[in-house]
Design a protein around this motif. Structure first.
Motif, PDB file in Angstrom:
ATOM      1  N   ALA A  46       0.982  -1.289   0.138  1.00 44.21           N
ATOM      2  CA  ALA A  46       0.003   0.075  -0.117  1.00 44.21           C
ATOM      3  C   ALA A  46       0.904   1.280  -0.054  1.00 44.21           C
ATOM      4  O   ALA A  46       0.646   2.194  -0.632  1.00 44.21           O
ATOM      5  N   ILE A  47       2.054   1.312   0.617  1.00 42.99           N
ATOM      6  CA  ILE A  47       2.769   2.244   0.781  1.00 42.99           C
ATOM      7  C   ILE A  47       3.472   2.865  -0.708  1.00 42.99           C
ATOM      8  O   ILE A  47       3.636   3.998  -0.922  1.00 42.99           O
ATOM      9  N   TRP A  49       1.607   2.505  -3.388  1.00 40.49           N
ATOM     10  CA  TRP A  49       0.548   3.111  -3.943  1.00 40.49           C
ATOM     11  C   TRP A  49       0.194   4.463  -3.518  1.00 40.49           C
ATOM     12  O   TRP A  49      -0.067   5.429  -4.166  1.00 40.49           O
ATOM     13  N   ILE A  50       0.651   4.633  -2.146  1.00 44.53           N
ATOM     14  CA  ILE A  50       0.562   5.896  -1.590  1.00 44.53           C
ATOM     15  C   ILE A  50       1.675   7.005  -2.430  1.00 44.53           C
ATOM     16  O   ILE A  50       1.259   8.168  -2.461  1.00 44.53           O
ATOM     17  N   ALA A  53       0.243   8.073  -5.642  1.00 47.29           N
ATOM     18  CA  ALA A  53      -0.658   9.038  -5.500  1.00 47.29           C
ATOM     19  C   ALA A  53      -0.117  10.577  -5.212  1.00 47.29           C
ATOM     20  O   ALA A  53      -0.584  11.396  -5.709  1.00 47.29           O
TER      21      ALA A  53
END
Length: 154
Positions: A46-47, A49-50, A53
């Motif tokens: 997830a990090i 993809w953060i 973003a």
């Protein structure tokens, strides 16, 4: 008949922004999606993809807010050249350590573009023209060097 070069350059800004966005966001996305194919020891999470973003937000903010502000220089005070140089120098300064964040690509590209804009508009003084040229060279070096480093380490 004279043409207004102040209007021709800003109209190409969305193209430069789109290309920068494609590179700055596309490279990390490609790295995340192909991690399993490249035998990467750490699987993306997830990090990652953060971070993508965040890169998208910084790119959009830079080209939607900062670049148009710098290009709006009715009194030819050299705002585009000065801002372009500051962005390019910042991109180069962080390119060795933070190339993986894509910030050098974003700042280098925006700085080089503002330098180009300033050179096209430059009617006053060699100092601003020289600053604009430096912004182009430094910004291009920061952006291209960062892309090369990112690809080499992926």
């Amino acid at each position: 008949m004279t043409t207004n070069s102040n209007q021709s350059n800003p109209s190409r800004t969305p193209l430069v922004a789109a290309l920068t966005f494609l590179i700055a966001v596309g490279l990390p996305v490609a790295a995340i999606l192909t991690a399993g194919l490249r035998d990467v020891e750490v699987q993306p999470g997830a990090i990652d993809w953060i971070l993508v973003a965040g890169v998208a937000v910084v790119t959009i903010a830079t080209f939607a807010l900062l670049v148009p502000w710098a290009q709006r220089d009715p009194e030819s005070t050299g705002r585009a050249a000065k801002t372009g140089f500051a962005l390019s120098a910042s991109g180069l300064a962080v390119s060795v350590i933070l190339f993986w964040t894509m910030v050098p690509v974003i700042f280098g590209s925006a700085g080089a573009w503002l330098g180009h804009t300033a050179r096209e508009r430059s009617k006053s003084g060699q100092r601003l023209r020289g600053l604009a040229t430096a912004a182009i060279i430094i910004g291009a070096f920061a952006a291209l060097g960062s892309v090369a480093a990112y690809i080499a380490t992926s």
